[in-house]
Structure formats: structure tokens, C-alpha cells
Write a protein that holds these residues in place. Structure first.
Motif, short mmCIF file in Angstrom:
data_model
loop_
_atom_site.label_atom_id
_atom_site.label_comp_id
_atom_site.label_asym_id
_atom_site.label_seq_id
_atom_site.Cartn_x
_atom_site.Cartn_y
_atom_site.Cartn_z
N UNK A 89 93.92 41.35 50.39
CA UNK A 89 93.25 42.65 50.49
C UNK A 89 92.59 43.02 49.17
N UNK A 90 93.25 42.70 48.05
CA UNK A 90 92.68 43.02 46.73
C UNK A 90 91.35 42.29 46.53
N UNK A 91 91.29 41.02 46.93
CA UNK A 91 90.03 40.28 46.81
C UNK A 91 88.97 40.87 47.73
N UNK A 92 89.37 41.28 48.93
CA UNK A 92 88.41 41.87 49.87
C UNK A 92 87.82 43.16 49.30
N UNK A 93 88.61 43.90 48.56
CA UNK A 93 88.08 45.12 47.95
C UNK A 93 87.08 44.77 46.85
N UNK A 94 87.26 43.64 46.21
CA UNK A 94 86.26 43.16 45.25
C UNK A 94 84.96 42.80 45.98
N UNK A 95 85.09 42.15 47.14
CA UNK A 95 83.91 41.84 47.95
C UNK A 95 83.20 43.12 48.34
N UNK A 96 83.98 44.14 48.72
CA UNK A 96 83.40 45.41 49.13
C UNK A 96 82.62 46.06 47.99
N UNK A 97 83.15 45.94 46.76
CA UNK A 97 82.45 46.49 45.60
C UNK A 97 81.15 45.75 45.34
N UNK B 222 88.27 39.34 41.18
CA UNK B 222 87.92 40.30 40.14
C UNK B 222 86.94 39.73 39.13
N UNK B 223 87.08 38.45 38.80
CA UNK B 223 86.23 37.86 37.76
C UNK B 223 84.81 37.58 38.23
N UNK B 224 84.57 37.69 39.54
CA UNK B 224 83.23 37.44 40.08
C UNK B 224 82.44 38.74 40.23
N UNK B 225 83.13 39.87 40.29
CA UNK B 225 82.47 41.15 40.51
C UNK B 225 81.40 41.38 39.46
N UNK B 226 80.18 41.68 39.92
CA UNK B 226 79.06 41.94 39.04
C UNK B 226 78.09 40.79 38.92
N UNK B 227 78.50 39.58 39.30
CA UNK B 227 77.61 38.43 39.15
C UNK B 227 76.45 38.46 40.15
N UNK B 228 76.74 38.86 41.38
CA UNK B 228 75.70 38.88 42.41
C UNK B 228 74.92 40.19 42.42
N UNK B 229 75.53 41.25 41.93
CA UNK B 229 75.00 42.59 42.15
C UNK B 229 73.56 42.80 41.65
N UNK B 230 73.18 42.29 40.48
CA UNK B 230 71.79 42.53 40.05
C UNK B 230 70.76 42.03 41.05
N UNK B 231 70.96 40.85 41.61
CA UNK B 231 70.03 40.32 42.62
C UNK B 231 70.16 41.09 43.93
N UNK C 94 76.54 37.33 55.65
CA UNK C 94 77.52 36.62 54.82
C UNK C 94 78.28 35.63 55.69
N UNK C 95 78.18 34.33 55.34
CA UNK C 95 78.69 33.27 56.21
C UNK C 95 80.10 32.81 55.86
N UNK C 96 80.99 33.75 55.61
CA UNK C 96 82.39 33.44 55.44
C UNK C 96 82.80 32.95 54.07
N UNK C 97 84.13 32.79 53.90
CA UNK C 97 84.74 32.50 52.60
C UNK C 97 84.24 33.51 51.57
N UNK C 98 84.46 34.76 51.92
CA UNK C 98 84.06 35.85 51.04
C UNK C 98 85.04 35.99 49.87
N UNK C 99 86.29 35.59 50.11
CA UNK C 99 87.35 35.70 49.10
C UNK C 99 87.84 34.31 48.71
N UNK C 100 88.73 34.27 47.73
CA UNK C 100 89.34 32.99 47.34
C UNK C 100 90.57 32.66 48.18
N UNK C 101 91.41 33.69 48.39
CA UNK C 101 92.68 33.42 49.06
C UNK C 101 92.95 34.39 50.22
#
Length: 258
Positions: free
Chosen positions: A47-55, A15-24, A37-44
Motif C-alpha cells: 500500500x505504501x508503494x501504491x501511495x507513491x504511485x498515486x503521488x 519512494x526513491x522513484x517519486x519525482x522522476x516521471x513527474x516533469x514529463x 499504465x500497463x501494470x507493475x506500478x509498484x515494486x512489491x
């Protein structure tokens, strides 16, 4: 006309990373034909983290293709993680591939997470205890799936996407003691089994950016801590015998790598 591939790995989104990459990422349609995307998309691997990746990485205006990493397996929620990514239109590969129609031709991407094992002369062997045999069997089966996927794609330009490294070159900077847990030579053999133009991986946060397989295929470590930008862009020329591989950093200057 070259095919342009943007790539990054090890973004470890929560959740705390959402928005950091989006402008670029919003600039991608002007810079690349696809994002890998070469893996380690989430921290742990929840599913909640994966939904953050999806956003963060969904709906970008270009196809997004991913493999999972070891972090994405941590909580044993792989089906839920994959489902959340796919709902956002992200293509998740594991022993299979996809072909995209780009302005520069048909781009084929074959992907697998991969596994450890080490490299020629300093690698685990399928001998001894059942646990060691199982470890090496996992490595071999993963590499075999990558080779089969690479060989199955009818395309103009072929790219291999993994999390673990296929060569030791891109691990330089990591402690030698952990090389067997960062990649394996079998993945390199799989990459060399097909007319692969470029191999991309992550996982080695303290590694190096550039490497080459024994067969001469260019390998790039696109782990975010290594490239230190939202993504790198690679331009692949039409001549697969001598592919032009160049990199463009976000807001940076283009380089051509020989």
C-alpha cells in the motif's frame, strides 16, 4: 481528429522513484487525451508503494487508466493497492472497461492483468495435474474477462490494456524459456474477438516494442525498460479497419507505424 493515448508500464515506483516521471507527466494535457499504465506500478505491491504511485501519476489533468501487474500482487495487498490508486483518481481495470469522451471521439479501454501460458504450438494445456489445470484455467478466465470487456464497450476507438503480452512478437529479446511466463495466446484471441484498434502491454523488460495479433491488431510493448522514456504517445485514426497508429516519444520525433 485522432485520439492520442499516452502509455507506459513497469514503472516499479517506490519512494526513491517519486519525482522522476513527474516533469514529463506534467506535459500530458498538451500531448495526450489519456494515460494508460500497463501494470507493475509498484515494486512489491504494498500500500505504501501504491501511495507513491498515486503521488507520481495522480492529478495529471488527463484521465489515468491502469491494470495491475504481477509485482503489484506480491504482498497480497491488492485491495489496498487498488484503493490507494482510486483515491488519487486513477481508474483500475480488471476484467472491465471504461469509455472516455475525447476530442477525437469516444475512447473505450478494456483492461485485465492477464496471465502466462505460452503461445500456439508451445503452450501449457489444461491436462494432467491439478496445479497445471489451475494454471491454465487462470489464463483462460483472464482472457475471457478481457474478451467480455472489449465486447461490452460502446465506443468509436477500442484499446486493450494488459500487463502480460497477447503475442510472442513483443517478447523478442527475452529468453525463449520464459515466454510462457510473459504472456499467452488466449489474450491475443480476446483482442481479436472485437474491433480493437490497439493492444498495449508491459511485463517483458527485454522484449521488443512492436507486434501484431493473428487478426492484424497492432500490439505495443510499453514497458518502461523497452520504451526508455516516461511514456509513448499513440495517435489512433478514425478508421478502425485501417487504424493509423503512430508513436511519439517524450521530446522525440513522431513516427507512423504500418
Amino acid at each position: 481528429m485522432a485520439i492520442r493515448i499516452a502509455a507506459v508500464g513497469d514503472v516499479h515506483v517506490d519512494e526513491d522513484v517519486v519525482g522522476r516521471f513527474r516533469p514529463a507527466l506534467e506535459e500530458l494535457p498538451d500531448k495526450a487525451d489519456a494515460l494508460l499504465l500497463a501494470g507493475d506500478l509498484t515494486r512489491h505491491g504494498t500500500e505504501a508503494e501504491a501511495r507513491c504511485v498515486a503521488r507520481e501519476f495522480g492529478g495529471l489533468g488527463v484521465p489515468v487508466i491502469a491494470v495491475l501487474g504481477n509485482h503489484d500482487h506480491q504482498c497480497d495487498q491488492v485491495p489496498q493497492v487498488v484503493g490507494a490508486l482510486q483515491e488519487a483518481g486513477i481508474i483500475v481495470l480488471e476484467g472491465d472497461g471504461v469509455v472516455l469522451d475525447c476530442d477525437g471521439g469516444r475512447l473505450g479501454v478494456a483492461g485485465v492483468k492477464g496471465f502466462g501460458g505460452g503461445f500456439a504450438g508451445r503452450c501449457a494445456s489444461d491436462f494432467g495435474e491439478p496445479e497445471m489445470k489451475a494454471f491454465v484455467r487462470t489464463t483462460t478466465e483472464s482472457a475471457d474477462r478481457l474478451a467480455a470487456a472489449l465486447g461490452s464497450l460502446d465506443c468509436d476507438t477500442l484499446v486493450a490494456l494488459t500487463h502480460y503480452s497477447p503475442v510472442p512478437d513483443t517478447l523478442a529479446g527475452e529468453p525463449l524459456e520464459i515466454y510462457p511466463f510473459l504472456g499467452c495466446y488466449q489474450l491475443g484471441q480476446a483482442v481479436d474477438s472485437a474491433p480493437t484498434a490497439l493492444a498495449l502491454h508491459g511485463h517483458a523488460h527485454h522484449g521488443s516494442e512492436r507486434g501484431t495479433t493473428p487478426g492484424g491488431v497492432r500490439v505495443r510493448n510499453v514497458a518502461h525498460p523497452v520504451i526508455k522514456q516516461a511514456y509513448s504517445v499513440f495517435h489512433l485514426g478514425e478508421d478502425l479497419d485501417q487504424p493509423q497508429v503512430s508513436g511519439v516519444g517524450v521530446g522525440g520525433i513522431q513516427q507512423t507505424w504500418s
